[in-house]
Design a protein around this motif. Structure first.
Motif, PDB file in Angstrom:
ATOM      1  N   TRP A   1      31.631  -6.933   7.530  1.00  6.19           N
ATOM      2  CA  TRP A   1      31.005  -7.275   6.242  1.00  6.19           C
ATOM      3  C   TRP A   1      29.798  -8.153   6.540  1.00  6.19           C
ATOM      4  N   THR A   2      28.622  -7.717   6.069  1.00  7.09           N
ATOM      5  CA  THR A   2      27.389  -8.477   6.261  1.00  7.09           C
ATOM      6  C   THR A   2      26.850  -8.909   4.909  1.00  7.09           C
ATOM      7  N   ASN A   3      26.760 -10.230   4.710  1.00  2.26           N
ATOM      8  CA  ASN A   3      26.078 -10.738   3.531  1.00  2.26           C
ATOM      9  C   ASN A   3      24.594 -10.850   3.866  1.00  2.26           C
ATOM     10  N   ALA A   4      23.788 -10.016   3.221  1.00  2.00           N
ATOM     11  CA  ALA A   4      22.356 -10.019   3.491  1.00  2.00           C
ATOM     12  C   ALA A   4      21.679 -11.174   2.741  1.00  2.00           C
TER      13      ALA A   4
ATOM     14  N   ASN B   1      29.202   3.576   6.748  1.00  4.52           N
ATOM     15  CA  ASN B   1      28.334   2.464   6.337  1.00  4.52           C
ATOM     16  C   ASN B   1      28.041   2.528   4.845  1.00  4.52           C
TER      17      ASN B   1
ATOM     18  N   THR C   1      25.932   0.375   1.550  1.00  2.00           N
ATOM     19  CA  THR C   1      24.980  -0.645   1.142  1.00  2.00           C
ATOM     20  C   THR C   1      25.208  -0.989  -0.326  1.00  2.00           C
TER      21      THR C   1
ATOM     22  N   THR D   1      30.443  -0.625   8.356  1.00  2.00           N
ATOM     23  CA  THR D   1      29.669  -1.823   8.057  1.00  2.00           C
ATOM     24  C   THR D   1      29.259  -1.797   6.591  1.00  2.00           C
TER      25      THR D   1
ATOM     26  N   THR E   1      27.010  -3.696   3.913  1.00  2.00           N
ATOM     27  CA  THR E   1      25.913  -4.654   3.786  1.00  2.00           C
ATOM     28  C   THR E   1      25.748  -5.007   2.314  1.00  2.00           C
ATOM     29  N   ASN E   2      26.054  -6.263   1.984  1.00  3.25           N
ATOM     30  CA  ASN E   2      26.004  -6.724   0.601  1.00  3.25           C
ATOM     31  C   ASN E   2      24.658  -7.379   0.326  1.00  3.25           C
ATOM     32  N   ASN E   3      23.915  -6.774  -0.614  1.00  3.92           N
ATOM     33  CA  ASN E   3      22.646  -7.359  -1.060  1.00  3.92           C
ATOM     34  C   ASN E   3      22.751  -7.942  -2.468  1.00  3.92           C
TER      35      ASN E   3
ATOM     36  N   ASN F   1      29.402 -11.481   8.886  1.00  9.09           N
ATOM     37  CA  ASN F   1      28.046 -11.980   9.144  1.00  9.09           C
ATOM     38  C   ASN F   1      27.569 -12.699   7.888  1.00  9.09           C
TER      39      ASN F   1
END
Length: 275
Positions: free
Chosen positions: A213-216, A167, A169, A190, A192-194, A234
């Protein structure tokens, strides 16, 4: 009852390990054993303790460049040594550091107006990666640490593949571009793109359900070619944007479902050709 000296030594090392991790010295423990340890044994134990403490405290250090040069040249670094896999390395402002062979490092920071030239050599980073300067070359990059971060406002002109495992971030302060070479997500990974990430080539996945890939919220991903033919996207978080900006034809990825529908919060397309 006479205590076995070997047992005492083992117990003291266990106590010292615990105490070091909490920044508490174990002098009270030493005081308790003074009554039955002879002076010679005490001196020996003290020497062993300080050797053990030094190894524990200094096994991971930060090595900062003091001049431009080769990574493997000890004169490049403030320690007059070559960073090991247990160290964090900092390429200081104004310096260009060049790899001559494969490299394994814990954390890597490239400061503003600094350059890391991988010279076609692979680089493994097991800790945090902060890029405010330029990462150039053609070697593959592996970010392999668990629960580590990516930050900075620099650019990756490296044409090799950057592989992310476990994971990751991307911090909200990040604004990083990689215009050439793919970004690959391993299985059970995973990201997580902030922040704001620009990938000129593709983001690829290995596993259809665990390369994620999660776009936060309030993040941005600019993608130049293919986005996760295999893997999960996401993209429904508030304020986030996915921008397909390539000059060639692009397929818009079906994101994960929200209320039964593939959902983008903000979807933009730009550039020529069909999307």
């Amino acid at each position: 009852e006479r205590l076995n000296v070997y047992d005492i030594v083992i117990k003291l090392f266990i106590i010292s390990t615990y105490s070091l991790s909490n920044n508490i010295f174990w002098f009270s423990t030493m005081k308790n054993v003074l009554s039955f340890l002879g002076k010679k044994i005490l001196v020996g134990l003290a020497c062993l303790f300080f050797i053990f403490s030094a190894t524990h405290l200094f096994s991971q250090a930060t090595r900062t460049s003091v001049q431009s040069g080769n990574w493997s040249n000890q004169n490049t670094w403030d320690c007059s040594c070559v960073p090991t896999s247990a160290d964090n390395a900092v390429i200081a402002t104004g310096h260009t550091v060049t790899l001559l062979g494969s490299t394994n490092i814990t954390g890597l920071t490239v400061q503003t107006n600094a350059v890391l030239n991988d010279n076609g050599q692979p680089n493994v980073i097991t800790g945090n990666f902060t890029l405010n300067g330029t990462y150039t070359g053609s070697g593959n990059i592996l970010l392999s640490g668990t629960a580590t971060t990516i930050d900075g406002t620099g650019s990756i002109s490296n044409t090799g593949t950057m592989t992310l495992t476990n994971n990751k971030t991307i911090l909200s302060t990040a604004s990083i571009s990689k215009n050439s070479g793919n970004v690959a997500l391993s299985a059970a990974t995973t990201v997580t793109n902030n922040g704001t990430i620009t990938v000129g080539s593709s983001i690829t996945g290995v596993n259809a359900t665990t390369s994620i890939w999660t776009n936060a919220a309030n993040s941005t991903l600019n993608i130049g070619t293919v986005l996760l033919t295999t893997g999960v996207l996401n993209a429904s978080a508030s304020g986030n944007t996915i921008n397909y900006y390539g000059s060639g034809a692009q397929t818009v990825k079906l994101p994960s479902l929200v209320s039964g529908l593939g959902t983008y919060h903000n979807l933009t397309v730009s550039g020529a050709s069909t999307k």
